[in-house]
Structures are given as structure tokens and as C-alpha cells.
Design an enzyme around this catalytic site. Sequence first.
Site, PDB file in Angstrom:
ATOM      1  CG  ASP A 184      -1.572   1.356   1.443  1.00 47.78           C
ATOM      2  OD1 ASP A 184      -2.361   1.771   0.579  1.00 47.78           O
ATOM      3  OD2 ASP A 184      -1.282   2.000   2.467  1.00 47.78           O
ATOM      4  CG  HIS A 185       3.400   2.286   3.215  1.00 44.11           C
ATOM      5  ND1 HIS A 185       4.179   2.219   4.352  1.00 44.11           N
ATOM      6  CD2 HIS A 185       2.140   2.497   3.647  1.00 44.11           C
ATOM      7  CE1 HIS A 185       3.410   2.382   5.417  1.00 44.11           C
ATOM      8  NE2 HIS A 185       2.167   2.551   5.016  1.00 44.11           N
ATOM      9  CG  ASP A 186       5.227   0.479  -4.710  1.00 44.73           C
ATOM     10  OD1 ASP A 186       5.853   1.535  -4.936  1.00 44.73           O
ATOM     11  OD2 ASP A 186       5.314  -0.517  -5.450  1.00 44.73           O
ATOM     12  CB  THR A 256       4.260   6.807  -8.647  1.00 47.65           C
ATOM     13  OG1 THR A 256       4.817   5.667  -7.982  1.00 47.65           O
ATOM     14  CG2 THR A 256       5.361   7.820  -8.908  1.00 47.65           C
ATOM     15  CG  ASP A 260       6.554   3.090  -9.147  1.00 48.55           C
ATOM     16  OD1 ASP A 260       6.313   2.890  -7.940  1.00 48.55           O
ATOM     17  OD2 ASP A 260       6.490   4.215  -9.679  1.00 48.55           O
ATOM     18  CB  SER A 262       7.633   4.812  -5.645  1.00 49.79           C
ATOM     19  OG  SER A 262       6.479   4.492  -4.894  1.00 49.79           O
ATOM     20  NE  ARG A 328       3.525   6.089   3.709  1.00 51.79           N
ATOM     21  CZ  ARG A 328       2.627   5.881   2.738  1.00 51.79           C
ATOM     22  NH1 ARG A 328       1.341   5.879   3.028  1.00 51.79           N
ATOM     23  NH2 ARG A 328       3.028   5.684   1.498  1.00 51.79           N
ATOM     24  CD  GLU A 331       3.216   4.064   9.139  1.00 56.98           C
ATOM     25  OE1 GLU A 331       2.714   2.926   9.043  1.00 56.98           O
ATOM     26  OE2 GLU A 331       2.736   5.064   8.587  1.00 56.98           O
TER      27      GLU A 331
END
Length: 382
Positions: A184-186, A256, A260, A262, A328, A331
Site C-alpha cells: 500500500d505504501h508503494d 506514484t 513501481d 517507489s 513511513r 512506522e
Amino acid sequence: MVDNALHHSKQRWRTPPHSRHGFRFHFQTESGSQEISRAGEVFHTALQVLKNRAKQKYKRNFTASELLSWENVELLAELSQCPSETNPAVCEGSHHSKYRTISGVCNNRQNPGWGSANTALVRWLPAEYEDGEGEPKGWNREWLHNGFQLPPPRSVSREIIRSSCKWTDDDYSQLLVDWGQYIDHDVTFTPQSISSAAFWTDVDCQKSCENVLPCFPIQTEDSHCMPFHRSTPDCYIRSGSDIQQALQRQQLNAITSYIDASLVYGHTPQLQSALRDLSGLNGKLAINDQFKDPHGRPYLPFVAKTPSACRTDHQGERVECFQAGDSRVNEDLTLIALHTLWLREHNRIGEILKFINDHWSPMVVYQETRKIIGALHQVCDS
């Protein structure tokens, strides 16, 4: 108003860690995203000022679309320093590139902004604001919805979480949840408002029980409040759409929306460079220059700006926050572990590619490795 609230927020953030209430991170993004966030806050605060002035004069509520023409909206966006729409012409020189841009711009050359960092999240369903433009449901606590007041969100949470049946699952482990958070963080990062103080009253959102932008506290059953403030808005939808829809508050995605990797490589050229081992001329990512694990394997580098918020043991040795493509990372320990694994995997693959293709430049080694790591993220998520 926005800059004044931001100034007071920064003063509060500078207070010593031991005097702060609890341990908290400020989920802020890179400087470029913060500039766009500020523009969005200025744009939407200006809309609210206009609506308040009109209400005072004519003694009734207005929507911004009743007060403004497209020319007004475009002027207000310009004065708020909202970024202009990316023209497809800028992508003409990139048609030979076989690598994704770090910001996602021009990955779709006909619609260069699609999926790029610092653009609004796409809606699958129409927005449902209480005032039609920006106030979320529950903002006006006395309003009725289908004849009823909305229940307190804390009560809803407790009721949903409560369950009488528990079971074990042999098919999945805790890593299913951890990987879900990681991936999800991507693809999404909706930053919180750039200010933790109310724009209108300068009230600290950490101490307020009043709904005043950006403060949106959560009431508890004992009539206390949990501090919370809203996410930062995007500036506005480009002209060509319905003006009423264009002036609705949209949520910003700072990264983005492509899978990918990121969160390994960053989403801006500046962050990408900061994460690379440029001095090594080997296409690898930078590693921690102070510590390694017992087997000599590298850790993530520490953040450049210190002291950071990650030190919890005031008696022991300081350990700063780690730096990765996504802020993040710190976390929880599982995210740190996953980020560390992908850092090591990039450097492992990059070393092999350089050995096989000794004529490759450091940039080619880096980009080819990045392409493989991005594909592995896609495969692991499918």
C-alpha cells in the site's frame, strides 16, 4: 492564515521530545509535495473565506461554484501557486526511454499526469460531503442523515471490532498483513495537513474538540476527544469538467500510484539521488555507514536530518530514524525489515549485473536493477 497556522505548528513541533504527548510521527512528504500541499490549503481556505463573506452579506449559505466562474477559479489557482497541468508535449523526448520516470510523469505519454506523484486520487464513486464541497460527514454533529444523527466513530469502531468467534488460519501468516501495508505504501500516500493548528483560530489540533479546519477530532464515549486532523487537499481538478465537481475537495496522492517500488527508490529526483550510492560508481543504493548485522549485511541508512523522532531510550545510545524511498518506513519493525531486505536485494542484483555487463555505466546498472525490483514487487503482489 495558512502560513500563520503552519508557523505555530512548527513552533510546537520544536518542543523537546519529553514534553510531547506520546510518541508520534508527522507524516509529511518531500519539500515538493509540501509546496503543493500548501497551495491546496491556500486554495481551499480562500474558497471558504469567500463563502463566509457571502453568507455574512446575504444571510444564506453558498457553494463556491455559485460565486465563481472558471476565470475566477483559474485566477485563484494561479494566486494560490497551484501547479499547472502537465502538457503531453513534454513527454515527446521520452519515447525512447525504457525506464519509468521516478515521479511517474509521462509513464502514460498521452495523459502524462496519470499515476504521477502529487496528483489527486481518482474517485470511483462521487464525493459525499455534507456541504457538497468539502465538509466530511460528521463535521456538523447535529445534522441528520436519513433522519438520524451519525453515531460517534469511536463507538462504530468498537462495535465492528468486537467479535465472539476466533479461529486459527493455516493458509496465512502475519506477513500477509505486513506485506499488504508495505505494498500500500508503494501506491498511496495521502499526507496529513501541513498544519496541526486551526487556520481560523490557531487552536492546536492536539488539544481541540472543535471541528475547525484542519482539526477533525474524534469524540470518545467519555466526552473526551482523540486528536486528529484532516489530510491535505489537492488544488483543483483541471478545467473541462463540471465546475461544481472541480471545486470539491480532492485528496492528494504524494507518490506514484504505480506498483513501481517507489518506496525503495523514492518519487522525486532529489530523493532518488539521496538514496543512491553515487560515490561508489556501482549503481547500488546507499547503506548505513555505522552499523551492519552480525553477518556483515547492511542496514538502511539513517535520515540526514537529526535528531529524529525515533529515539525512545533516553538513557542508551541514540538510534535515528532510517531513510528509505518512503518516510513511513519507521512506522513499525516489520516495515523496517522489508525495506532492509529490498535494499539488500537491489545491491545484490546490481552487483551481479555489473559483473556480467562490465561495460554498463552506474546509471544503467541502477536503472536495470530498479526495473527488476519493480517487477518483483508486481509479481509478489499478484
